[in-house]
Structure formats: structure tokens, C-alpha cells
Design a protein around this motif. Structure first.
Motif, short mmCIF file in Angstrom:
data_model
loop_
_atom_site.label_atom_id
_atom_site.label_comp_id
_atom_site.label_asym_id
_atom_site.label_seq_id
_atom_site.Cartn_x
_atom_site.Cartn_y
_atom_site.Cartn_z
N VAL A 83 10.15 7.47 3.08
CA VAL A 83 10.32 6.83 1.77
C VAL A 83 11.65 7.29 1.18
O VAL A 83 11.94 8.49 1.15
N THR A 84 12.45 6.33 0.70
CA THR A 84 13.79 6.65 0.20
C THR A 84 13.95 6.43 -1.29
O THR A 84 15.03 6.67 -1.83
N GLY A 85 12.90 5.97 -1.98
CA GLY A 85 13.06 5.73 -3.41
C GLY A 85 11.73 5.52 -4.10
O GLY A 85 10.68 5.45 -3.46
N PRO A 86 11.74 5.42 -5.43
CA PRO A 86 10.51 5.24 -6.20
C PRO A 86 9.97 3.82 -6.07
O PRO A 86 10.62 2.93 -5.51
N ALA A 87 8.77 3.63 -6.60
CA ALA A 87 8.15 2.30 -6.58
C ALA A 87 8.96 1.32 -7.41
O ALA A 87 9.53 1.67 -8.44
N GLN A 88 8.99 0.08 -6.93
CA GLN A 88 9.71 -0.99 -7.63
C GLN A 88 8.81 -2.21 -7.75
O GLN A 88 7.93 -2.43 -6.92
N HIS A 89 9.04 -3.01 -8.80
CA HIS A 89 8.29 -4.26 -8.95
C HIS A 89 9.22 -5.41 -8.64
O HIS A 89 10.27 -5.57 -9.26
N ARG A 90 8.83 -6.22 -7.65
CA ARG A 90 9.63 -7.38 -7.24
C ARG A 90 8.84 -8.64 -7.56
O ARG A 90 7.98 -9.07 -6.81
N ALA A 91 9.14 -9.22 -8.73
CA ALA A 91 8.42 -10.42 -9.18
C ALA A 91 8.57 -11.57 -8.19
O ALA A 91 7.66 -12.39 -8.03
N ASP A 92 9.74 -11.64 -7.50
CA ASP A 92 9.98 -12.76 -6.58
C ASP A 92 9.13 -12.65 -5.32
O ASP A 92 9.02 -13.61 -4.57
N TRP A 93 8.50 -11.49 -5.08
CA TRP A 93 7.64 -11.32 -3.91
C TRP A 93 6.16 -11.42 -4.27
O TRP A 93 5.30 -11.24 -3.41
N ALA A 94 5.87 -11.69 -5.52
CA ALA A 94 4.47 -11.73 -5.96
C ALA A 94 3.68 -12.81 -5.24
O ALA A 94 2.49 -12.67 -4.98
N VAL A 95 4.33 -13.93 -4.91
CA VAL A 95 3.64 -15.03 -4.23
C VAL A 95 3.10 -14.59 -2.87
O VAL A 95 2.13 -15.15 -2.36
N ASP A 96 3.71 -13.57 -2.26
CA ASP A 96 3.26 -13.03 -0.97
C ASP A 96 2.41 -11.79 -1.15
O ASP A 96 2.16 -11.06 -0.18
N SER A 97 1.97 -11.53 -2.39
CA SER A 97 1.15 -10.35 -2.71
C SER A 97 1.85 -9.04 -2.34
O SER A 97 1.22 -8.08 -1.91
N MET A 98 3.17 -9.03 -2.50
CA MET A 98 3.94 -7.82 -2.18
C MET A 98 4.89 -7.46 -3.32
O MET A 98 6.03 -7.05 -3.10
N ALA A 99 4.42 -7.63 -4.57
CA ALA A 99 5.31 -7.38 -5.71
C ALA A 99 5.61 -5.90 -5.90
O ALA A 99 6.66 -5.55 -6.45
N LEU A 100 4.71 -5.03 -5.47
CA LEU A 100 4.90 -3.58 -5.63
C LEU A 100 5.40 -3.01 -4.30
O LEU A 100 4.71 -3.10 -3.28
N VAL A 101 6.61 -2.44 -4.31
CA VAL A 101 7.23 -2.00 -3.05
C VAL A 101 7.78 -0.59 -3.18
O VAL A 101 8.04 -0.10 -4.28
N ARG A 102 7.95 0.05 -2.02
CA ARG A 102 8.66 1.32 -1.92
C ARG A 102 9.73 1.14 -0.84
O ARG A 102 9.43 0.68 0.27
N PRO A 103 10.98 1.51 -1.12
CA PRO A 103 12.01 1.42 -0.07
C PRO A 103 11.77 2.46 1.01
O PRO A 103 11.44 3.62 0.71
N VAL A 104 11.91 2.05 2.27
CA VAL A 104 11.64 2.92 3.41
C VAL A 104 12.75 2.77 4.45
O VAL A 104 13.19 1.65 4.73
N GLN A 105 13.17 3.89 5.02
CA GLN A 105 14.09 3.88 6.14
C GLN A 105 13.27 4.05 7.41
O GLN A 105 12.75 5.14 7.69
N TRP A 106 13.12 2.97 8.17
CA TRP A 106 12.27 3.02 9.37
C TRP A 106 13.03 3.61 10.53
O TRP A 106 14.21 3.33 10.75
N GLN A 107 12.34 4.43 11.31
CA GLN A 107 12.96 5.04 12.48
C GLN A 107 12.97 4.06 13.65
O GLN A 107 12.09 3.21 13.76
N PRO A 108 13.99 4.14 14.51
CA PRO A 108 14.03 3.24 15.66
C PRO A 108 12.90 3.53 16.63
O PRO A 108 12.43 4.67 16.74
N GLY A 109 12.49 2.51 17.34
CA GLY A 109 11.41 2.68 18.32
C GLY A 109 10.04 2.61 17.68
O GLY A 109 9.89 2.67 16.46
N GLU A 110 9.03 2.46 18.53
CA GLU A 110 7.65 2.36 18.07
C GLU A 110 6.79 3.38 18.81
O GLU A 110 7.14 3.82 19.90
N ILE A 111 5.66 3.74 18.21
CA ILE A 111 4.74 4.70 18.80
C ILE A 111 3.56 3.93 19.39
O ILE A 111 2.85 3.23 18.67
#
Length: 294
Positions: A57-85
Motif C-alpha cells: 500500500v502506497t497511500g491513504p484511502a481515496q474516494h473515486r466517484a467516477d468508479w462508483a458505477v463499478d462498485s469500486m469508489a473506495l480505493v487504496r493505491p498499491v504498488q504491485w510486485q512483478p510475478g505471481e504466487i
């Protein structure tokens, strides 16, 4: 805002919700905003690929009104690591701890250590059993059911390619078909032939190809499979590694009716028809029925 205040807002928005549902839902939101800190690891699962992605996690919670239609208005910025487990490479305690139906839940420390090591290419072995953190669970059966499905996937994924063919044939027999499984060797895209009479003379004649591997099957594999089919055939292509978007498109436009089964589709069919499977199929994937108060 306290959890109690957040629960009150939840009930204002969903007045028909049960108290337990409101408490659990509000607790998830509260934890997402307040408990997750910058620098914490976060994990997300892809059921179709049976892999986990690990990030920070790289930052605090944010509200993205433009993503509300996809039920993802509440977000946290994340730096994902390469590769999968790969889930299949994790220890049994880790697999058991990662079966919660909750959107946000805390992973035990020992399992977190294993995941971080696995993401770095250094799997941890001999992880001791550890109980998962207590959570507010609305429906404990849903949690058990989800964990059970993942455990069944673990069993099925451990089968070798020949056993996987036998499992698919067993499911088809439980569905009312008689099957012929091709001998080991070149099968020209026909691992199994299923039909009402067992010879393939009586319609519907279903030609089955089974691919048990981690990678997705592409459009070329679908075209190759369809190329050997007769106009009255029906096709079933089973790929435990899933299918690419191009493969799905190729199957959708095929002249021969074709059904694609991923590992999820296979497990659903197995569970639905398990009672009617024969002894050989039950030997491959031994399951036990459990009853729970409704």
C-alpha cells in the motif's frame, strides 16, 4: 468515524440488511480505511489462474466517484510486485488460511512470511499450523463452502494429465453419457468421446480435449481442435489453466457447438454430479458430504 457510526450509515443505505450483515460490511470498510497502513503488504487472488498478486500500500484511502458505477469508489493505491504466487506451491496451512469469503481479512504472520518469501522466489517449507485471526463473519457456512471449493481445486490440480482425463470422463458418465478414453499417445484432439450408446454412433457425440497445465490455451489450440470435428459433433475443451480472450472469441464463433471448461467449471460439475459418480472417480477425488443447519 467509529465502526458503530459506519454501521448506522450502512443501514441507512441498506435498510433491509440484517444487523450481522451491516456490522460485517461496515467493519470491512472501516478496516480498509483505518487499519491498513501505508507500507503494509496486500494480497489479492485470481481464482481462474489460481495465483496471488502481492503488493504494498502506497497511500491513504481515496474516494473515486467516477468508479462508483463499478462498485469500486473506495480505493487504496498499491504498488504491485512483478510475478505471481502459484497457490499450488503454498503449504497446506497457507492454503487453509486464504479461504475467507471476507473482502478484507488479516493473514496470520507465519503465512504472511511464506507469501513474501514465495514472491521473492524463496518458498518457505514446514510452515506450522496457525489459526487465522478472528473476524466478524455473517455466514460461517459461506466461509466453509468457499474454503472447501478451494481445497477441492487443490486435490484436482494435483492429478496428473491421465488422471485428469479419467476425472472428466467420470463426470460425463455421472451426467448420463458413456465414455471412451483414448489410450496414451497421439489422440488427434480426442482424449474422450462421450455419447448415449458408448460407441459414438448415437447423437449427441461429444468429443473432449483435456489440457491439464498452468498456462492458458490460446486461439490456435481451439482452431486445431475444431479442425478435426465433424458437422454433427459437439465439442468440450477442458483447460485447467483457463483460456485467453482470443480463445473465448474463437469458441464463440465456431461452427461446431463448443463448450469451454476451466478449472472452476470442472469443479462445479464435479460437485453437482458427485453423488452419481462411480467408485473410480471417487477414488481420484475423495469427498465427504457435510450437513449444516439451514
Amino acid at each position: 468515524m467509529t465502526r458503530k457510526e459506519l454501521t448506522g450509515l450502512y443501514l441507512l443505505d441498506e435498510p433491509q440488511a440484517k444487523p450481522g450483515t451491516a456490522i460485517s460490511g461496515a467493519s470491512q470498510v472501516w478496516r480498509f480505511i483505518n487499519e491498513i497502513a501505508v507500507g503494509d503488504y496486500v494480497l489479492t487472488y485470481s481464482p481462474s489462474n489460481r495465483t496471488y498478486l502481492l503488493g504494498k500500500v502506497t497511500g491513504p484511502a481515496q474516494h473515486r466517484a467516477d468508479w462508483a458505477v463499478d462498485s469500486m469508489a473506495l480505493v487504496r493505491p498499491v504498488q504491485w510486485q512483478p510475478g505471481e504466487i502459484d497457490r499450488d506451491n503454498l503449504s497446506v496451512p497457507a492454503k487453509n488460511s486464504l479461504g475467507s469469503t471476507l473482502t478484507v481479512f488479516l493473514i496470520p504472520d507465519m503465512v504472511a512470511t511464506e507469501l513474501v518469501a514465495a514472491a521473492a522466489g524463496k518458498p518457505v517449507k514446514n510452515v506450522p499450523e496457525e489459526d487465522a485471526a478472528a473476524e466478524d463473519v455473517v455466514d460461517p457456512f459461506a466461509d466453509i463452502e468457499t474454503a472447501a471449493v478451494e481445497r477441492i481445486k487443490d486435490l484436482v490440480s494435483a492429478l496428473d494429465p491421465r488422471e485428469m482425463e479419467q476425472l472428466v470422463a467420470g463426470i460425463l458418465r455421472a451426467m448420463g453419457y458413456k465414455t471412451q478414453v483414448s489410450p496414451v499417445g497421439a489422440d488427434r484432439g480426442k482424449d474422450i468421446i462421450a455419447s448415449p450408446d458408448g460407441f459414438g454412433f448415437q447423437d449427441p457425440r461429444i468429443v473432449v480435449e483435456v489440457k491439464h497445465r498452468s498456462g492458458q490455451m490460446g486461439s490456435q489450440a481451439i482452431r486445431s481442435f475444431l479442425g478435426g470435428r465433424h458437422k454433427d459433433d459437439r465439442g468440450l475443451y477442458v483447460s485447467t489453466g483457463g483460456f485467453s480472450k482470443d480463445a473465448l472469441y474463437e469458441a464463440d464463433r465456431a461452427a461446431v457447438p463448443l463448450t469451454l471448461w476451466t478449472l472452476d467449471n470442472l469443479i462445479r460439475a464435479l460437485i453437482e454430479h458427485y453423488d452419481k459418480t462411480d467408485a473410480e472417480t471417487k477414488r481420484l477425488v475423495p469427498l465427504k458430504r457435510m450437513y449444516w443447519p439451514a
